[in-house]
Design a protein around this motif. Structure first.
Motif, PDB file in Angstrom:
ATOM      1  N   GLU A  65      20.790  66.873  62.249  1.00  0.00           N
ATOM      2  CA  GLU A  65      20.597  66.102  61.018  1.00  0.00           C
ATOM      3  C   GLU A  65      19.915  66.955  59.946  1.00  0.00           C
ATOM      4  O   GLU A  65      20.272  66.857  58.767  1.00  0.00           O
ATOM      5  N   ALA A  66      18.944  67.777  60.364  1.00  0.00           N
ATOM      6  CA  ALA A  66      18.267  68.644  59.393  1.00  0.00           C
ATOM      7  C   ALA A  66      19.262  69.625  58.783  1.00  0.00           C
ATOM      8  O   ALA A  66      19.260  69.865  57.569  1.00  0.00           O
ATOM      9  N   LYS A  67      20.141  70.190  59.630  1.00  0.00           N
ATOM     10  CA  LYS A  67      21.158  71.125  59.122  1.00  0.00           C
ATOM     11  C   LYS A  67      22.116  70.414  58.173  1.00  0.00           C
ATOM     12  O   LYS A  67      22.497  70.970  57.139  1.00  0.00           O
ATOM     13  N   MET A  68      22.512  69.192  58.522  1.00  0.00           N
ATOM     14  CA  MET A  68      23.427  68.439  57.656  1.00  0.00           C
ATOM     15  C   MET A  68      22.756  68.117  56.324  1.00  0.00           C
ATOM     16  O   MET A  68      23.387  68.211  55.268  1.00  0.00           O
ATOM     17  N   ASN A  69      21.472  67.753  56.362  1.00  0.00           N
ATOM     18  CA  ASN A  69      20.748  67.480  55.115  1.00  0.00           C
ATOM     19  C   ASN A  69      20.681  68.734  54.258  1.00  0.00           C
ATOM     20  O   ASN A  69      20.853  68.667  53.036  1.00  0.00           O
ATOM     21  N   GLU A  70      20.447  69.866  54.900  1.00  0.00           N
ATOM     22  CA  GLU A  70      20.406  71.137  54.171  1.00  0.00           C
ATOM     23  C   GLU A  70      21.767  71.429  53.538  1.00  0.00           C
ATOM     24  O   GLU A  70      21.850  71.835  52.371  1.00  0.00           O
ATOM     25  N   LYS A  71      22.831  71.203  54.297  1.00  0.00           N
ATOM     26  CA  LYS A  71      24.191  71.425  53.762  1.00  0.00           C
ATOM     27  C   LYS A  71      24.460  70.475  52.593  1.00  0.00           C
ATOM     28  O   LYS A  71      25.051  70.879  51.594  1.00  0.00           O
ATOM     29  N   ASP A  72      24.025  69.216  52.737  1.00  0.00           N
ATOM     30  CA  ASP A  72      24.202  68.253  51.646  1.00  0.00           C
ATOM     31  C   ASP A  72      23.469  68.719  50.393  1.00  0.00           C
ATOM     32  O   ASP A  72      23.997  68.630  49.278  1.00  0.00           O
ATOM     33  N   GLU A  73      22.249  69.210  50.577  1.00  0.00           N
ATOM     34  CA  GLU A  73      21.478  69.700  49.429  1.00  0.00           C
ATOM     35  C   GLU A  73      22.168  70.900  48.784  1.00  0.00           C
ATOM     36  O   GLU A  73      22.239  71.004  47.557  1.00  0.00           O
ATOM     37  N   GLN A  74      22.681  71.812  49.637  1.00  0.00           N
ATOM     38  CA  GLN A  74      23.401  72.973  49.097  1.00  0.00           C
ATOM     39  C   GLN A  74      24.644  72.531  48.327  1.00  0.00           C
ATOM     40  O   GLN A  74      24.932  73.061  47.248  1.00  0.00           O
ATOM     41  N   TYR A  75      25.369  71.557  48.865  1.00  0.00           N
ATOM     42  CA  TYR A  75      26.555  71.038  48.208  1.00  0.00           C
ATOM     43  C   TYR A  75      26.184  70.430  46.849  1.00  0.00           C
ATOM     44  O   TYR A  75      26.842  70.692  45.842  1.00  0.00           O
TER      45      TYR A  75
END
Length: 109
Positions: A62-72
């Protein structure tokens, strides 16, 4: 009477032997029960460890997905800004072309 005593003693001896066999079986059953109980505890610990590891893995994912969402989202904002800048530059170019044509008309005028 002697035969009766011998038969009674023989039955008593057989009963004693049978009781000893039953006690041995009961002890073996207790040992098996304790072994099963220990095995169950080990399995419960494995399950608990697995649940904990699953939670850790899920939190990491979930932390990685949140990071990816923020990058997006950051890339999307940057693209929007670039599109806005491009739109502004295009408008400025068009305005300049209109001014240039107007000035050329005035010079030729």
């Amino acid at each position: 009477l002697k035969h009766l005593e011998i038969a009674t003693l023989a039955r008593a001896e057989n009963n004693v032997l049978r009781i000893a066999e039953l006690e041995a079986q009961a002890n073996e059953a207790k040992v098996q029960f304790l072994e099963l109980e220990e095995s169950e505890k080990k399995l419960q610990q494995k399950v608990a460890d697995g649940v904990i590891q699953h939670r850790k893995d899920k939190e990491l994912w979930e932390a990685k997905m949140n990071e990816k969402d923020e990058q997006y989202e950051q890339l999307r904002r940057e693209m929007n800004a670039q599109e806005q800048k491009s739109g502004n530059l295009l408008k400025e170019k068009q305005d300049n072309e209109i001014k240039l044509h107007h000035e050329m008309d005035l010079l030729q005028g």
